[in-house]
Design a protein around this motif. Structure first.
Motif, PDB file in Angstrom:
ATOM      1  N   ALA A   1       0.805  -1.224   0.000  1.00  0.00           N
ATOM      2  CA  ALA A   1       0.000   0.000   0.000  1.00  0.00           C
ATOM      3  C   ALA A   1       0.835   1.268   0.000  1.00  0.00           C
ATOM      4  O   ALA A   1       0.398   2.296  -0.512  1.00  0.00           O
ATOM      5  CB  ALA A   1      -0.938  -0.002   1.214  1.00  0.00           C
TER       6      ALA A   1
ATOM      7  N   ARG B   1     -10.995  -3.947 -15.030  1.00  0.00           N
ATOM      8  CA  ARG B   1     -12.155  -3.101 -14.721  1.00  0.00           C
ATOM      9  C   ARG B   1     -13.451  -3.800 -15.114  1.00  0.00           C
ATOM     10  O   ARG B   1     -14.509  -3.473 -14.622  1.00  0.00           O
ATOM     11  CB  ARG B   1     -12.020  -1.761 -15.435  1.00  0.00           C
TER      12      ARG B   1
ATOM     13  N   LEU C   1      -5.832   4.829 -17.679  1.00  0.00           N
ATOM     14  CA  LEU C   1      -5.021   5.818 -16.978  1.00  0.00           C
ATOM     15  C   LEU C   1      -4.965   5.460 -15.507  1.00  0.00           C
ATOM     16  O   LEU C   1      -5.969   5.066 -14.919  1.00  0.00           O
ATOM     17  CB  LEU C   1      -5.644   7.201 -17.104  1.00  0.00           C
ATOM     18  N   THR C   2      -3.817   5.662 -14.927  1.00  0.00           N
ATOM     19  CA  THR C   2      -3.633   5.340 -13.513  1.00  0.00           C
ATOM     20  C   THR C   2      -3.098   6.576 -12.795  1.00  0.00           C
ATOM     21  O   THR C   2      -2.106   7.167 -13.231  1.00  0.00           O
ATOM     22  CB  THR C   2      -2.649   4.170 -13.366  1.00  0.00           C
ATOM     23  N   VAL C   3      -3.785   6.951 -11.740  1.00  0.00           N
ATOM     24  CA  VAL C   3      -3.438   8.155 -10.985  1.00  0.00           C
ATOM     25  C   VAL C   3      -2.753   7.734  -9.687  1.00  0.00           C
ATOM     26  O   VAL C   3      -3.318   6.961  -8.918  1.00  0.00           O
ATOM     27  CB  VAL C   3      -4.707   8.972 -10.665  1.00  0.00           C
ATOM     28  N   PRO C   4      -1.550   8.224  -9.458  1.00  0.00           N
ATOM     29  CA  PRO C   4      -0.890   7.856  -8.193  1.00  0.00           C
ATOM     30  C   PRO C   4      -1.527   8.571  -7.006  1.00  0.00           C
ATOM     31  O   PRO C   4      -2.050   9.677  -7.136  1.00  0.00           O
ATOM     32  CB  PRO C   4       0.546   8.320  -8.401  1.00  0.00           C
ATOM     33  N   ASP C   5      -1.464   7.949  -5.873  1.00  0.00           N
ATOM     34  CA  ASP C   5      -1.940   8.565  -4.632  1.00  0.00           C
ATOM     35  C   ASP C   5      -1.215   9.902  -4.432  1.00  0.00           C
ATOM     36  O   ASP C   5       0.006   9.984  -4.623  1.00  0.00           O
ATOM     37  CB  ASP C   5      -1.627   7.618  -3.459  1.00  0.00           C
ATOM     38  N   PRO C   6      -1.945  10.955  -4.045  1.00  0.00           N
ATOM     39  CA  PRO C   6      -1.272  12.259  -3.917  1.00  0.00           C
ATOM     40  C   PRO C   6      -0.171  12.270  -2.861  1.00  0.00           C
ATOM     41  O   PRO C   6       0.662  13.169  -2.861  1.00  0.00           O
ATOM     42  CB  PRO C   6      -2.407  13.223  -3.550  1.00  0.00           C
ATOM     43  N   ARG C   7      -0.139  11.287  -2.007  1.00  0.00           N
ATOM     44  CA  ARG C   7       0.949  11.235  -1.026  1.00  0.00           C
ATOM     45  C   ARG C   7       2.289  10.839  -1.660  1.00  0.00           C
ATOM     46  O   ARG C   7       3.332  11.033  -1.037  1.00  0.00           O
ATOM     47  CB  ARG C   7       0.567  10.273   0.104  1.00  0.00           C
ATOM     48  N   ILE C   8       2.234  10.298  -2.867  1.00  0.00           N
ATOM     49  CA  ILE C   8       3.510  10.011  -3.554  1.00  0.00           C
ATOM     50  C   ILE C   8       3.952  11.304  -4.227  1.00  0.00           C
ATOM     51  O   ILE C   8       3.720  11.551  -5.414  1.00  0.00           O
ATOM     52  CB  ILE C   8       3.356   8.871  -4.573  1.00  0.00           C
TER      53      ILE C   8
ATOM     54  N   GLU D   1      -5.388  12.254   5.072  1.00  0.00           N
ATOM     55  CA  GLU D   1      -5.896  10.973   4.579  1.00  0.00           C
ATOM     56  C   GLU D   1      -5.896  10.007   5.742  1.00  0.00           C
ATOM     57  O   GLU D   1      -4.838   9.685   6.282  1.00  0.00           O
ATOM     58  CB  GLU D   1      -5.022  10.393   3.456  1.00  0.00           C
TER      59      GLU D   1
ATOM     60  N   PRO E   1      -5.272   3.300   0.995  1.00  0.00           N
ATOM     61  CA  PRO E   1      -5.784   2.329   0.023  1.00  0.00           C
ATOM     62  C   PRO E   1      -4.809   1.159  -0.116  1.00  0.00           C
ATOM     63  O   PRO E   1      -3.596   1.323   0.034  1.00  0.00           O
ATOM     64  CB  PRO E   1      -5.871   3.125  -1.279  1.00  0.00           C
TER      65      PRO E   1
ATOM     66  N   PRO F   1      -1.703   2.049  -4.104  1.00  0.00           N
ATOM     67  CA  PRO F   1      -1.741   3.511  -4.217  1.00  0.00           C
ATOM     68  C   PRO F   1      -1.778   4.044  -5.651  1.00  0.00           C
ATOM     69  O   PRO F   1      -1.383   5.183  -5.883  1.00  0.00           O
ATOM     70  CB  PRO F   1      -0.460   3.926  -3.491  1.00  0.00           C
ATOM     71  N   TYR F   2      -2.223   3.242  -6.585  1.00  0.00           N
ATOM     72  CA  TYR F   2      -2.332   3.677  -7.981  1.00  0.00           C
ATOM     73  C   TYR F   2      -3.719   3.257  -8.437  1.00  0.00           C
ATOM     74  O   TYR F   2      -4.048   2.069  -8.399  1.00  0.00           O
ATOM     75  CB  TYR F   2      -1.253   3.014  -8.833  1.00  0.00           C
ATOM     76  N   ALA F   3      -4.524   4.219  -8.858  1.00  0.00           N
ATOM     77  CA  ALA F   3      -5.939   3.928  -9.066  1.00  0.00           C
ATOM     78  C   ALA F   3      -6.470   4.767 -10.226  1.00  0.00           C
ATOM     79  O   ALA F   3      -5.783   5.667 -10.714  1.00  0.00           O
ATOM     80  CB  ALA F   3      -6.704   4.240  -7.791  1.00  0.00           C
ATOM     81  N   PRO F   4      -7.689   4.494 -10.660  1.00  0.00           N
ATOM     82  CA  PRO F   4      -8.258   5.308 -11.744  1.00  0.00           C
ATOM     83  C   PRO F   4      -8.389   6.786 -11.374  1.00  0.00           C
ATOM     84  O   PRO F   4      -8.373   7.649 -12.242  1.00  0.00           O
ATOM     85  CB  PRO F   4      -9.628   4.670 -11.980  1.00  0.00           C
ATOM     86  N   ALA F   5      -8.537   7.076 -10.112  1.00  0.00           N
ATOM     87  CA  ALA F   5      -8.630   8.473  -9.691  1.00  0.00           C
ATOM     88  C   ALA F   5      -8.017   8.591  -8.308  1.00  0.00           C
ATOM     89  O   ALA F   5      -7.866   7.602  -7.594  1.00  0.00           O
ATOM     90  CB  ALA F   5     -10.093   8.914  -9.657  1.00  0.00           C
ATOM     91  N   ALA F   6      -7.638   9.823  -7.964  1.00  0.00           N
ATOM     92  CA  ALA F   6      -7.091  10.044  -6.630  1.00  0.00           C
ATOM     93  C   ALA F   6      -8.169   9.747  -5.594  1.00  0.00           C
ATOM     94  O   ALA F   6      -9.351   9.961  -5.843  1.00  0.00           O
ATOM     95  CB  ALA F   6      -6.603  11.477  -6.504  1.00  0.00           C
ATOM     96  N   PRO F   7      -7.771   9.248  -4.436  1.00  0.00           N
ATOM     97  CA  PRO F   7      -8.773   8.932  -3.418  1.00  0.00           C
ATOM     98  C   PRO F   7      -9.456  10.206  -2.912  1.00  0.00           C
ATOM     99  O   PRO F   7      -8.867  11.274  -2.879  1.00  0.00           O
ATOM    100  CB  PRO F   7      -7.958   8.265  -2.304  1.00  0.00           C
TER     101      PRO F   7
END
Lengths: 645, 645
Positions: A291, A485, A525-532, B596, B600, B603-609
């Motif tokens: 995670a 998906r 498309l894959t969005v990284p967690d903003p904490r990265i 946060e 999750p 930590p890589y997802a279709p959109a930011a959490p």
């Protein structure tokens, strides 16, 4: 000649307990496709290449000279090169099980005899210490690697024993293990080795021999660890993982490969001894690591310094360390979790690491390898020359390395790959890795033969054909990857949507029946967690299990590609990528490319510099292809315009 | 007692040529303010603290035992600890010049005698090699540090000679230099040391003694370097800077401190020998390094591994290495460029590094120091204990380090700080650092006394008062920092706007005349170049020469602060920051803080959490204050919402 009827035949891990039982590697034959091509390349090229290099660099000669007491010249190589000789032997042992009529067995015999010849009468074996340096034996457990090397010797012996053979290699492994028991087995002994590895090896040796003493010693090493008996490494007390007991730590830390080998060993021991609380604790460590400390490509260990895990969300793409051995150790650990828990998230990780790290690390020639696995290469570098074994690790694929743990680790993984594919339990069979294969094994008391037809990862259809079965009920399960998906399963005209996890179908399977899994591989498309933070404001592109990258070959400085909107259009380019793997699917998208021609005198200003941009189409390629078209720049995470927090 | 009339009195660098001549440190007395407080702290506390630690760790005892031939116990410390004894001696020597009636002279005398006692009859001096390890002398030039240590011994001797004193320390330095000439001076010798330092030291010794042989040897070491005579370091061939000749390299690279010391030495040699082409080449390297490889806080060397420069624009804030010694070496190099070229951009860099790196590295107690200078701390760490000299370098301020180059480097810089403030040329005087001071020196043939009144950096007004001058024409120049978006100069009622660079006023200055520089210190937003990927989509806040940071003390995990718009309002908080330096100005702004609470699974997802945010006011503090209120998280670059590429 190995005995193909050995009950653990070809099995890289053979727990006596746990939710799932691995289908022996001998029961799984990979068929033409992504992984079979690599397994064959390993046999035909990687293994001879490894044998050549361990000879060239004097690493086998060190055994010859230790046996002869020859001190004339200084020993060559780092003090852990024995381990690479053993890992080569292990790879040959798996390969000899897989292809008993191939050349691996004979190659191995000579190596085993050589290894055995250097062993001392009491079982001690090390070409750095021992013999003329006998007084220094076990004086540097922190960083002497003696037990680490035993671990790899024992793993090689286990591989050979699981092929049903007994020879010099297995004799050496057993003698070393017995020597370790005699030397380190006392209850009041507090010693541990700076590099975990022997723990898993001892449990595995106990599994194959039935001898409790090896399991006991593994348990002692695990219990002793974490009480600060080793010197502190300059990098920090966590480097050797001896500063805090395993059960007090909730996420992997310190040296990544050490941490992952330790996880594997601890899990093996916990499974054998029925310590379910520890299994659960280790799974919690693993989940937290996935995670917060794992790269998109499955790499672990972000820091070059200390080859270590960073803090949570410290995952810089450019200087990602993400050692190839870490990916392999991660696959080994994930497989153990799969067997212990039956849960599919572990095989999800293994798939990610296999397609994006392991496959990336191996050059299609079979003669070059990556040690570190960046996700952004700003500075094109040429590959080292054909005769170079560089000291540094952050090179493009090199023929060998001065510290060459990764190539031999790749070799042993590919040779045993078939053992990581499928499992059984009392009720049926589970397919964890989606690869073309023929599986012939016992399921719920009957002989079952299956063929898996797929061109995965290029196509998302995986068809499991029943070739042989007697009609009694059993459950066929297949992993629906977490990345999917949408997915459907078809069995005998019945079609249903399935979600990630295990898709299961129980019936009286008969020859000709089929279970077809259809995964949506639309590029995403894959969005990284903003904490990265290091990838703030960027996205990555994935398709199926593959991570894609923007690569620009040619050796020029990096141009900056930006996606012009938050939801760019992604178009598959099914003709493949020019000059590369015919099956490969590229992904075209429109990028805005900035070529800053000026370098401001100071790169921090009231506003970003004006820059000219051109909009054009760029074909992203799977990450594992990067660097094959000459020196290039590469990035996985692309800045996007118009994102909102 | 030093001779206060020595023509190079207290001068850290004394070129015989160049555009500008430094005003001797003895002619510049810092007055109450930012730097005087630190210079006094250095004298009162840092120096005794350093003397205590070099004793505690056995680094002085190594000299005692080398002198006595005492082999009874193993020598303590790394093989370059002699250098820290010499740097302590150098700092004491500068301090003895600055405060001749203070305790520094006496402290130094004992240390000098100890150092001299360990020197061999031929001038060889090293407490690791030599004596009982005589056979190993100079057998490990790559990583043995013998000539590096001589360099620091010679620098200490130069400092003492520039105080007009001759004693055991200067005798030891001269004997070591003559030994080096005798040993390494042959034309056909190709040897160099793995750590540059002796080059600048030899040129400086030539300057203070007038002996050409030292200059010649420096030139030989410089010419020999870059031809691959040293072993390659595991980190890469550029580590020792011996893989390519200096003149073939267009940006600083490899080990940062090595590269900067080499720059200083090469520039010193080029100036003395009139090699203007080399001066220009070195300035080009420097400019390119500032433009592409320097952090906002003036730090250089982004990589922990190898303590080295990264690629262009590879400047991650979290794991910034940015060693304190690199900042100090940068100030030393920048000052040499200032003297050689007269151009103000070099002092701009020195100011940035002094306020944001050097000041940050020194704890207000004078007994703790930073080695590594990050711009983002995600993980709060406690300071090491009062008796700890940690191995690791990425700690909060520590009392000492196992490798303790930084504290002694700070000590020698603060003790000689007055020598980095002002210069003269044929036509007048130039003030490079904006600090309260009294300057009494010869300008254009007359005695001039000036007082600089300022509370810089808190206030942007710098008033230069002429206390003594005979009315003949000369030009008074003051640096207008590059950060200033607007600035005015007032002279005798005449007010004019000035731009960054040197503001000059030529007139027949008389006592009571004043030149007042008024700099606009309104807090400002700073946008990093988009090529610095690691800070994509963020801004920093600066005020005057100071970089600010968002710091949250308390030891909790990091909350993520985002600026809610691209042009956030910044408000000065002139009351200062609670519990800190009374003069400090904070900067309040509104931030959106995200906590946060969920992690999750991947930590890589279709959109930011989805995340909850709260908007509130946060007071940013100058970077040099971070970490003084207990374990904290900190970041310099804050993500902004709504930015466009």
């Amino acid at each position: 000649m190995p005995d193909p009827s050995h009950p653990q035949r070809g099995l890289p891990v053979a727990p006596s307990r746990g939710r799932l039982t691995p289908v022996p590697a001998g029961d799984v034959v990979l068929e033409d496709g992504f992984w079979r091509a690599r397994q064959d390349l390993n046999a035909s090229t990687v293994l001879p290449h490894a044998l050549d290099w361990i000879d060239r660099l004097g690493w086998t000669d060190a055994f010859r000279r230790a046996a002869a007491g020859d001190d004339a010249r200084p020993r060559q190589g780092k003090l852990f090169t024995d381990a690479d000789v053993y890992k080569t032997a292990e790879a040959l042992a798996w390969e000899a099980s897989r292809t008993p009529y191939g050349p691996a067995g004979e190659r191995l015999a000579g190596l085993g005899t050589l290894i055995r010849s250097a062993q001392e009468p009491d079982g001690y074996l090390n070409t750095w210490f021992g013999h003329r340096h006998a007084a220094q034996k076990y004086t540097n457990l922190s960083h002497g690697f003696e037990l680490y090397c035993y671990g790899h010797l024992i793993q090689a012996g286990v591989a050979r024993l699981r092929g049903g053979a007994e020879d010099d290699l297995t004799a050496a492994a057993l003698a070393a293990a017995d020597h370790a028991v005699a030397t380190f087995g006392a209850d009041d002994d507090t010693r541990v080795d700076g590099h975990p590895e022997i723990e898993a090896a001892l449990v595995e040796l106990a599994r194959v021999t039935g001898r409790e003493r090896y399991l006991d010693l593994a348990g002692k090493f695990l219990a002793r660890r974490g009480h600060d008996t080793l010197e502190h490494h300059a990098i920090g007390p966590e480097y050797y993982l001896d500063d805090r007991p395993l059960r007090d730590v909730d996420v992997l830390r310190g040296h990544a490969v050490r941490a992952l080998y330790l996880t594997a060993g601890a899990l093996d021991h916990a499974v054998e001894t029925g310590d379910d609380a520890l299994v659960e604790h280790l799974a919690g460590q693993w989940d937290r690591t996935i995670a917060t400390r794992t790269y998109l490509h499955g790499g672990m260990g972000s820091r070059h310094l200390g080859e270590s895990f960073g803090n949570d969300y410290e995952l810089p793409p450019e200087r990602a360390y993400a050692e190839t051995c870490g990916a392999i150790a991660g696959v080994m650990a994930a497989w153990r979790f799969t067997l212990a828990t039956g849960e599919p998230r572990f095989a999800d990780h293994a798939e990610r690491a296999l397609f994006n790290m392991v496959a990336t690390a191996l050059h299609p020639s079979g003669q070059r390898f990556l040690y570190v696995n960046p996700l952004h290469v700003r500075h094109p570098l040429p590959e080292p020359g054909d005769d170079e074994a560089p000291f540094r690790k952050d090179t493009p694929r090199a023929p060998w390395f001065w510290v060459s743990c990764c190539p031999t680790n790749l070799a042993r993984l590919f040779a045993s790959f078939s053992g990581y594919v499928a499992t059984t339990d009392a009720g049926g069979l589970q397919l964890h890795q989606l690869t073309a294969a023929r599986i012939a094994t016992d399921v719920a008391g009957q002989r079952v033969v299956l063929r898996v037809h797929t061109s995965y990862p290029w196509d998302g259809t995986v068809e499991i054909e029943v070739v042989e079965a007697d009609g009694r009920d059993w459950e066929l399960a297949v992993r629906v990857p977490a990345w999917a998906r949408s997915a459907r399963v078809e069995v005998g005209g019945d079609v249903r949507s399935v979600v990630p996890g295990m898709a299961r179908a129980r019936r009286g399977w008969r020859p000709g029946d089929r279970l077809t899994l259809r995964l949506d591989t639309t590029p995403r498309l894959t969005v990284p967690d903003p904490r990265i933070d290091a990838v703030h404001g960027t996205v990555a592109v994935e398709r199926g299990p593959l991570v894609y990258c923007a690569e620009v070959p040619g050796g020029a400085a990096e141009a900056r590609h930006t996606l012009p909107g938050p939801r760019p259009k992604l178009t598959e380019v099914p003709a493949g990528v020019d000059g590369l793997d015919a099956g490969a699917v590229g992904i075209a998208t429109t990028v805005r490319t900035t070529t800053e021609t000026t370098v401001p005198a100071w790169p921090y200003a009231p506003a970003a510099p004006e820059a000219e941009t051109t909009e054009h189409e760029l074909t992203l390629v799977p990450l594992y292809l990067w660097g094959l078209r000459g020196p290039s720049t590469m990035r996985v995470f692309l800045p996007v315009e118009g994102t909102e927090e």
